[in-house]
Design an enzyme around this catalytic site. Structure first.
Site, PDB file in Angstrom:
ATOM      1  N   LYS A  11       0.853  -1.200   0.000  1.00 30.43           N
ATOM      2  CA  LYS A  11       0.000   0.000   0.000  1.00 30.43           C
ATOM      3  C   LYS A  11       0.883   1.242   0.000  1.00 30.43           C
ATOM      4  O   LYS A  11       2.054   1.190   0.413  1.00 30.43           O
ATOM      5  CB  LYS A  11      -0.939   0.031   1.205  1.00 30.43           C
ATOM      6  CG  LYS A  11      -0.260   0.034   2.589  1.00 30.43           C
ATOM      7  CD  LYS A  11       0.171   1.403   3.105  1.00 30.43           C
ATOM      8  CE  LYS A  11       0.844   1.335   4.464  1.00 30.43           C
ATOM      9  NZ  LYS A  11       1.597   2.544   4.853  1.00 30.43           N
ATOM     10  N   ALA A 106       9.972  -2.863   6.112  1.00 30.19           N
ATOM     11  CA  ALA A 106       9.924  -1.635   6.932  1.00 30.19           C
ATOM     12  C   ALA A 106      10.052  -0.397   6.050  1.00 30.19           C
ATOM     13  O   ALA A 106      10.749   0.557   6.379  1.00 30.19           O
ATOM     14  CB  ALA A 106      11.012  -1.645   8.011  1.00 30.19           C
ATOM     15  N   LEU A 109       5.384   0.581   3.141  1.00 30.39           N
ATOM     16  CA  LEU A 109       4.524   0.027   2.095  1.00 30.39           C
ATOM     17  C   LEU A 109       3.611  -1.064   2.651  1.00 30.39           C
ATOM     18  O   LEU A 109       2.925  -1.750   1.891  1.00 30.39           O
ATOM     19  CB  LEU A 109       5.371  -0.540   0.946  1.00 30.39           C
ATOM     20  CG  LEU A 109       6.231   0.484   0.181  1.00 30.39           C
ATOM     21  CD1 LEU A 109       7.101  -0.215  -0.855  1.00 30.39           C
ATOM     22  CD2 LEU A 109       5.338   1.524  -0.506  1.00 30.39           C
ATOM     23  N   GLY A 111       4.161  -3.991   3.959  1.00 29.20           N
ATOM     24  CA  GLY A 111       4.442  -5.366   3.515  1.00 29.20           C
ATOM     25  C   GLY A 111       4.031  -6.408   4.552  1.00 29.20           C
ATOM     26  O   GLY A 111       3.285  -7.341   4.255  1.00 29.20           O
ATOM     27  N   ASP A 146      -2.242  -1.103  10.173  1.00 31.26           N
ATOM     28  CA  ASP A 146      -2.556  -1.047   8.733  1.00 31.26           C
ATOM     29  C   ASP A 146      -3.326  -2.275   8.255  1.00 31.26           C
ATOM     30  O   ASP A 146      -3.777  -2.319   7.108  1.00 31.26           O
ATOM     31  CB  ASP A 146      -1.259  -0.985   7.911  1.00 31.26           C
ATOM     32  CG  ASP A 146      -0.567   0.368   8.040  1.00 31.26           C
ATOM     33  OD1 ASP A 146      -1.265   1.369   8.282  1.00 31.26           O
ATOM     34  OD2 ASP A 146       0.665   0.399   7.889  1.00 31.26           O
TER      35      ASP A 146
HETATM   36  O1  C5P Z   1       0.334  -0.805  14.722  1.00 30.29           O
HETATM   37  P1  C5P Z   1       1.747  -0.951  14.273  1.00 30.29           P
HETATM   38  O2  C5P Z   1       2.433  -2.128  14.919  1.00 30.29           O
HETATM   39  O3  C5P Z   1       1.916  -0.930  12.809  1.00 30.29           O
HETATM   40  O4  C5P Z   1       2.493   0.356  14.801  1.00 30.29           O
HETATM   41  C1  C5P Z   1       3.882   0.447  15.011  1.00 30.29           C
HETATM   42  C2  C5P Z   1       4.154   1.588  15.978  1.00 30.29           C
HETATM   43  O5  C5P Z   1       3.771   2.844  15.367  1.00 30.29           O
HETATM   44  C3  C5P Z   1       3.333   1.526  17.248  1.00 30.29           C
HETATM   45  O6  C5P Z   1       4.009   0.793  18.241  1.00 30.29           O
HETATM   46  C4  C5P Z   1       3.197   2.978  17.630  1.00 30.29           C
HETATM   47  O7  C5P Z   1       4.354   3.415  18.300  1.00 30.29           O
HETATM   48  C5  C5P Z   1       3.161   3.698  16.303  1.00 30.29           C
HETATM   49  N1  C5P Z   1       1.795   4.012  15.848  1.00 30.29           N
HETATM   50  C6  C5P Z   1       1.084   5.050  16.449  1.00 30.29           C
HETATM   51  N2  C5P Z   1      -0.191   5.341  16.028  1.00 30.29           N
HETATM   52  C7  C5P Z   1      -0.766   4.654  15.013  1.00 30.29           C
HETATM   53  C8  C5P Z   1      -0.065   3.617  14.373  1.00 30.29           C
HETATM   54  C9  C5P Z   1       1.213   3.327  14.814  1.00 30.29           C
HETATM   55  O8  C5P Z   1       1.601   5.699  17.361  1.00 30.29           O
HETATM   56  N3  C5P Z   1      -2.001   4.951  14.633  1.00 30.29           N
END
Ligand code: C5P
Length: 310
Positions: A11, A106, A109, A111, A146
């Site tokens: 994406k 990382a 995108l 993945g 995501d």
């Molecule tokens: O949800 P995901 O594991 O992809 O997010 C990685 C990190 O990005 C989270 O641990 C958080 O620190 C940050 N994040 C955030 N707010 C979001 C999505 C991600 O703070 N809406």
């Protein structure tokens, strides 16, 4: 034994605004996301019991002389998604999954999220666990912000932490072409959100998000290009100045608009068509002479089923 092969798209975020920090430590977002034509492939084979993931420990991408580490299979989102579906439904059977990576790691995108989305969709079908798409999206949200958007598929608006997903009309027959540039290293999303400090004087960009949605619905590629936006971009550029250089070079090479995708590291450049995309990609490679993964891609639909090899 049943087999299924899925191609799951990456994406990009055409628009990403960060509205504020939430009590749970995450951030509230407003983002417009489209799947793009770069795919990972997952091959599923049911078996009597257990969840086994066969994934490479490192991934080689065209244009990059060094491999990218993928981490331990057990911790991979695909294995975690499979275990979550199994524990939620009480399904007794098992699965062997092979993961072929083409989406940069990382790289902003999605993945890993695309792979987890495909695992939930694929296993729900293979195991015949019959969860609704909304339930799968709620399970996905527990694994990553995501994932609900990628289970939904197609162009979407993402709100909340990422779990509120609504379909975004996109004009059929108007292709959206872009050049994707991954610099050969990934960015840790959590670190970027931690560095991001809300600019108190900044006005919420709601009107701009709606204007971008309208440009997408109208198939107005130049309008989309003018409205590309990412609130995290300045934070990421401050840590990785090379990414800002990539953006400037893509602009010089004639792209309609350029923006960082997600928390990076991939920079996306909108172009008129595939031919302009190839020209921009060639100019970027010559101008910089750096090892880069550069792909001409277009907006695409959802995860799709591939024929199973006999
Ligand atoms: O949800 P995901 O594991 O992809 O997010 C990685 C990190 O990005 C989270 O641990 C958080 O620190 C940050 N994040 C955030 N707010 C979001 C999505 C991600 O703070 N809406």
């Amino acid at each position: 034994m049943k087999r299924l092969v899925l191609a799951t798209p990456a994406k990009v975020n055409l628009f990403l605004d960060v509205l504020g920090r939430r009590p749970d430590g995450y951030h509230d977002l407003r983002s417009l996301v489209v799947p793009v034509s770069v795919y990972d492939r997952l091959t599923f084979e049911t078996c009597a019991s257990g969840i086994a993931l066969c994934a490479p420990s490192q991934v080689r991408l065209a244009g990059l002389p060094w491999p990218l580490p993928l981490g331990r299979s057990r911790d991979n989102l695909v294995a975690r998604a499979a275990r979550l579906l199994q524990s939620t439904t009480g399904h007794r059977g098992g699965v062997r999954i092979r993961l072929d990576k083409r989406i940069p790691i990382a790289g902003g995108l999605g993945g890993g999220s695309a792979d987890a989305a495909a695992a939930l969709l694929g296993l729900n079908r293979l195991w015949d666990t019959r969860l609704s798409r909304d339930t799968l999206m709620a399970l996905g949200a527990r694994l990553g912000s995501d994932i609900p958007a990628l289970i939904h598929g197609g162009a979407v608006r993402m709100e909340g932490r990422g779990e509120c997903v609504t379909a975004l009309p996109r004009r059929v027959g108007t292709p959206l072409w872009m050049v994707l540039v991954y610099p050969g290293f990934g960015v840790a999303t959590g670190d970027i959100y931690a560095r991001y400090t809300l600019n108190a004087g900044r006005r919420p960009a709601r009107g701009r998000c709606d204007a971008m949605a309208a440009a997408l619905a109208a198939g107005d590629v130049r309008g989309v290009a003018r409205r590309l936006f990412n609130a995290l971009q300045a934070t990421v550029f401050a840590k990785y100045p090379l990414l800002e250089i990539l953006k400037k070079e893509l602009e010089k090479a004639g792209a309609l608009g350029v923006v960082l995708s997600g928390s990076g590291s991939t920079v996306l450049a909108l172009v008129r068509d595939g031919a302009q995309g190839r020209a921009v990609a060639a100019r970027l490679r010559t101008a910089l002479g750096l090892p880069l993964w550069v792909r001409v891609a277009r907006a695409t639909g959802a995860t799709r089923r591939l024929p199973v090899a006999k």
